[in-house]
Write an enzyme that holds these catalytic residues in place. Structure first.
Site: not given
Length: 294
Positions: A113, A163, A166-167, A170
């Site tokens: 990231s 990840k 995480h996205n 986001e």
């Protein structure tokens, strides 16, 4: 060596790491060579120019990983280590690891990231794989990452799973920012959105990189921005992973739905305005395409 991969190469070269590079198109290879990299014109040549056991970092789109691995693995040997630094679905990562293990080739996943600027100046790394392999590549991770911005999260797939989430987060954060800005825009007050977000981003509870980027967004020409929000899969994967565990993720799921249905929103509507904010944010931190189709 796309937006992220090329900058990762540049970061390693700046720290005196010897890097052999391959990219199907020649221009990125030549640019890397001009900065000190060693060029390879094929996967076979890439493998031949690395000492064994080799460490090879892939930075390709998720739908390109399988054909790349098929071609690359033909030139690798038992004990070599391949790292997938792209955004792959963690279950695909597990399948690929099993396939390579049959040849004695090791496999790791590192979620990255920070966008292209992070790749060049210090990224955030989420690492999965065997602990012994992590010990081997930790010095490399430390060189690539910003201070305190990398961690080992567990066995193969853990990096891509982290990840993915995480996205998903986001997605939700960007949607909330865009919705809040839209409420400000269509209120009875003559808000200067850039000024509001400047204040938001100085010691408020929502101070963040995304809020700071939002401040920059409102100085852009919105007439050129697409109201159709692009996406690369991770938000949807997060929703699916949650449902498999009977977990509710209403914010992430709603933000994914907004992106999926953005193709139906009128460009000049409040929804179109909201969507353009997310498009512009994606362009700022990820250099994704932002302009509407002509």
């Amino acid at each position: 060596m796309g937006r992220m991969g090329k900058n990762l190469v540049f970061r390693l070269l700046s720290q005196k790491v010897e890097v052999v590079v391959f990219n199907r198109s020649e221009e990125p290879r030549k640019e890397a060579v001009s900065k000190g990299a060693i060029e390879a014109a094929s996967y076979a040549e890439l493998a031949s120019k690395l000492e064994t056991p080799r460490i090879i970092w892939l930075m390709v789109p998720s739908d390109a990983v399988d054909p790349v691995l098929t071609e690359l693995s033909a030139s690798l040997s038992a004990g070599d280590l391949v790292i997938d630094g792209g955004n792959s679905f963690y279950k695909d990562t597990l399948t690929r690891g099993e396939m390579l293990a049959q040849k004695g080739i090791k496999y790791m996943d590192i979620g990255v990231s920070g966008g292209p600027e992070g790749a060049l100046n210090g990224a955030c790394l989420m690492v999965g794989g065997a602990a012994e392999d992590y010990q081997k590549i930790e010095p490399l991770a430390k060189l690539i990452a910003a201070p305190e911005a990398y961690g080992y999260f567990g066995t193969l797939g853990a990096g891509h799973f982290a990840k993915m989430v995480h996205n998903g987060i986001e997605y939700g954060m960007m949607e909330a920012i865009a919705e809040g800005a839209t409420v400000l825009k269509f209120s009875n007050y003559p808000f200067n959105l850039s000024d509001v977000f400047r204040v938001y981003n100085n010691r408020s509870v929502i101070e963040s990189r995304l809020v700071g980027w939002a401040q920059q967004v409102f100085s852009q020409d919105f007439s050129k921005l697409s109201s159709v929000i692009g996406m690369t899969g991770e938000g949807e994967w997060t929703v699916k992973a949650a449902k498999e565990k009977f977990l509710k993720v209403p914010v992430i799921e709603a933000s994914f739905t907004v992106r999926k249905e953005s193709v139906n929103d009128a460009e000049e509507s409040p929804e179109g305005f909201r969507n353009k904010i997310i498009t512009a944010l994606r362009g700022l931190f990820g250099h994704h395409h932002t302009e509407k189709e002509s």
